[in-house]
Design a protein around this motif. Sequence first.
Motif, PDB file in Angstrom:
ATOM      1  N   VAL A 202     -40.910 -27.104 -41.278  1.00 33.35           N
ATOM      2  CA  VAL A 202     -40.472 -26.926 -42.696  1.00 33.35           C
ATOM      3  C   VAL A 202     -39.126 -26.981 -42.877  1.00 33.35           C
ATOM      4  O   VAL A 202     -38.693 -27.663 -43.876  1.00 33.35           O
ATOM      5  N   LEU A 203     -38.417 -26.612 -42.025  1.00 34.97           N
ATOM      6  CA  LEU A 203     -36.661 -26.779 -42.386  1.00 34.97           C
ATOM      7  C   LEU A 203     -36.602 -28.439 -42.391  1.00 34.97           C
ATOM      8  O   LEU A 203     -35.924 -28.920 -43.123  1.00 34.97           O
ATOM      9  N   THR A 204     -37.115 -28.926 -41.393  1.00 36.44           N
ATOM     10  CA  THR A 204     -36.654 -30.449 -41.475  1.00 36.44           C
ATOM     11  C   THR A 204     -37.285 -31.172 -42.545  1.00 36.44           C
ATOM     12  O   THR A 204     -36.752 -31.978 -43.289  1.00 36.44           O
ATOM     13  N   LEU A 205     -38.560 -30.838 -43.037  1.00 37.38           N
ATOM     14  CA  LEU A 205     -39.184 -31.322 -44.328  1.00 37.38           C
ATOM     15  C   LEU A 205     -38.391 -31.204 -45.641  1.00 37.38           C
ATOM     16  O   LEU A 205     -38.026 -31.966 -46.439  1.00 37.38           O
ATOM     17  N   ALA A 206     -37.720 -29.843 -45.345  1.00 35.82           N
ATOM     18  CA  ALA A 206     -36.809 -29.347 -46.694  1.00 35.82           C
ATOM     19  C   ALA A 206     -35.621 -30.169 -46.676  1.00 35.82           C
ATOM     20  O   ALA A 206     -35.044 -30.411 -47.667  1.00 35.82           O
ATOM     21  N   LEU A 207     -35.021 -30.335 -45.557  1.00 41.40           N
ATOM     22  CA  LEU A 207     -33.837 -31.111 -45.623  1.00 41.40           C
ATOM     23  C   LEU A 207     -33.815 -32.647 -45.788  1.00 41.40           C
ATOM     24  O   LEU A 207     -32.882 -33.130 -46.538  1.00 41.40           O
ATOM     25  N   VAL A 208     -35.014 -33.237 -45.461  1.00 41.04           N
ATOM     26  CA  VAL A 208     -35.123 -34.543 -45.811  1.00 41.04           C
ATOM     27  C   VAL A 208     -35.451 -34.652 -47.222  1.00 41.04           C
ATOM     28  O   VAL A 208     -35.036 -35.568 -48.130  1.00 41.04           O
TER      29      VAL A 208
END
Length: 261
Positions: A202-208
């Motif tokens: 979730v964190l990775t997708l949010a940053l992207v």
Amino acid sequence: MTIQTEPTAPAASDRLGGSRIIAVLRLNFVNRFAVLGLPWMILGFIFVVNLAIWWIIFSSVSDPADRADVSEGLQYSGASFYIFVYMAVVGVQAIAMTFPFALGYSVTRRDFWLGTALTFVVLSALYSAGMTLLAAIEVWTNGWGFGGRMFTALYFGGTEAPWFERFFLFFAAFLFFFFVGAAIAAIYQRWRVNGMVVFTAVLTLALVAVVGVITLSNSWPAVGEWFAVNGPAGVVAWSLLPTAVSALAGFLLLRRATPKT
């Protein structure tokens, strides 16, 4: 006839809760070397390495204009960033190691979290005071005689920031890393590996997504302007919001967590 009862039980309960909070604070300081000694030792080693690098650079440059350019470039140094990452690790360890042990001694989850939060505040104050003192020495010695910038880097207000502003910068930054680290560890305590996998995804997708929105809307100049307008103190002040969210999330997660020793 009126019967009056003395509120002895609540008072005793309050005293017991307060003593447990202090007990958790002391428990987090059991390994004083790891919490108070090792970070300064590693930071001191980093400082000595940087001092050697500054000496080599300035020994190879004789022109005053070139030395001024070198000194200007050093204001972007991230040499002291290590200590903030280390405090995130301390936050993780406070939950991963101390939480199961504390519950074994009948400490409530509420008292544990309050005691741990108090620990983070105390450590943030201690390290901020030390960093502020080192920054003052750095300014007084003109960058340790070489124009070096380790504690007065641009991110910490440069050389012109007053001591109280610099202390606030350090203090808020330390709190951010402490509570974010503790919140991440709380996710693991609550949902174990599955929780960490979901959180990372979730964190990775949010940053992207954030980077994508900013890039596609050509908003990077606006982002840079926001940082410039707010300055280091303003940016760090905004960090108190995710710090508070992390503190609340960590407490709520630990309320349902079942530690495994």
